[in-house]
Design an enzyme around this catalytic site. Sequence first.
Site, short mmCIF file in Angstrom:
data_model
loop_
_atom_site.label_atom_id
_atom_site.label_comp_id
_atom_site.label_asym_id
_atom_site.label_seq_id
_atom_site.Cartn_x
_atom_site.Cartn_y
_atom_site.Cartn_z
N ASN A 173 13.39 71.58 54.39
CA ASN A 173 14.14 72.19 53.14
C ASN A 173 14.26 70.98 52.16
OD1 ASN A 173 16.11 73.87 51.87
ND2 ASN A 173 17.75 72.37 52.70
N HIS A 207 16.66 69.66 49.13
CA HIS A 207 18.26 69.46 48.71
C HIS A 207 18.56 68.88 47.86
CE1 HIS A 207 22.50 70.18 49.45
NE2 HIS A 207 22.74 68.89 49.06
N GLN A 260 11.98 65.80 39.99
CA GLN A 260 11.74 65.04 41.18
C GLN A 260 11.42 65.90 42.70
OE1 GLN A 260 11.12 61.60 41.12
NE2 GLN A 260 11.13 62.36 39.20
N LEU A 310 24.36 71.57 58.92
CA LEU A 310 24.18 71.92 57.74
C LEU A 310 23.49 70.72 56.81
CD1 LEU A 310 24.67 73.78 54.90
CD2 LEU A 310 27.12 72.48 54.67
N ASP A 311 22.30 70.98 56.37
CA ASP A 311 21.72 69.73 55.51
C ASP A 311 21.64 68.35 56.24
OD1 ASP A 311 21.04 71.58 53.25
OD2 ASP A 311 23.12 71.04 52.53
N GLY A 316 12.28 80.25 42.40
CA GLY A 316 10.90 79.79 42.87
C GLY A 316 10.18 78.73 42.40
N SER A 317 10.88 77.85 41.68
CA SER A 317 10.29 76.65 40.91
C SER A 317 9.56 75.79 41.82
CB SER A 317 11.11 76.08 39.92
OG SER A 317 12.14 75.37 40.63
N ASN A 318 10.40 75.52 43.23
CA ASN A 318 9.82 74.45 43.96
C ASN A 318 8.71 75.37 44.81
OD1 ASN A 318 11.09 71.96 44.75
ND2 ASN A 318 13.02 73.19 44.23
C1 GRF Z 1 16.73 73.80 44.03
O1 GRF Z 1 17.66 73.01 43.37
C2 GRF Z 1 16.74 73.29 45.58
O2 GRF Z 1 17.17 71.90 45.88
C3 GRF Z 1 18.03 73.84 46.08
O3 GRF Z 1 17.97 75.21 45.26
C4 GRF Z 1 17.32 75.17 44.36
C5 GRF Z 1 15.92 76.13 44.23
O4 GRF Z 1 15.31 76.07 42.99
N1 GRF Z 1 17.83 74.13 47.42
P1 GRF Z 1 14.00 77.19 42.95
O5 GRF Z 1 14.28 78.27 43.46
O6 GRF Z 1 13.00 76.19 43.90
O7 GRF Z 1 13.66 77.10 41.75
#
Ligand code: GRF
Length: 202
Positions: free
Chosen positions: A108, A110, A174, A145-146, A13-15
């Site tokens: 999403n 990626h 990034q 897919l993506d 969950g860092s994003n």
């Molecule tokens: C990230 O690298 C994202 O691009 C991919 O999964 C990873 C998730 O990381 N889809 P986080 O859970 O957001 O830290």
Amino acid sequence: MAVKIGVLVSGRGSNLQAIIDSIEKGYIRNAEINVVISNKADAYALERAKEHGINAVFLDPSGYDNTGYDREILYVLKQHDIDLLLLAGYFRLLGNEIIEAYRYRIMNIHPSLLPAFKGLHAQKQAFEYGVKVSGCTVHFVDEGLDSGPIILQSCVPVLPGDAEETLTARILEQEHIIYPEAVRLFVEGKLKIEGRNVVLIS
Ligand code: GRF
């Protein structure tokens, strides 16, 4: 009225955290995260949500087929009146029903420069291929897919002495910049879709 955001997660969950921080700091205005849904009980993303007073829901996929599970997700999204759905490290494919219900309202992130290196372990794929630049992509989600229309991308170099881990970390930095930026543009109504092309309105 604030844009109501739902986030699907499976892990760290860092994003998610980057988007929470951007809302709390006022970089993204007029939006709130109303629910975070995980298919994994132990996803750390659920803890992050709770720490910030956000509804954190574990939806157990066992006992459902894909369509049934997606319907459960859709039900929770409707309950919370969600306008924008973010996939943030959600390691399942979404079915047509959700995609149709939220057409051009699902994003999403990626970890590659799409359309290169779709699917799992994108950073590893890129590293092993020997590319000299890689990066990340925020895109709308469609049935493939993506493969949906690209909103934002950011490049990073692959440096001499890099390992897959160092490249992954450089890309992740990034990700934490462009995902909140894409959400901000959406919330401010600055994304216009023309076929495959997402035009940024200034
Ligand atoms: C990230 O690298 C994202 O691009 C991919 O999964 C990873 C998730 O990381 N889809 P986080 O859970 O957001 O830290």
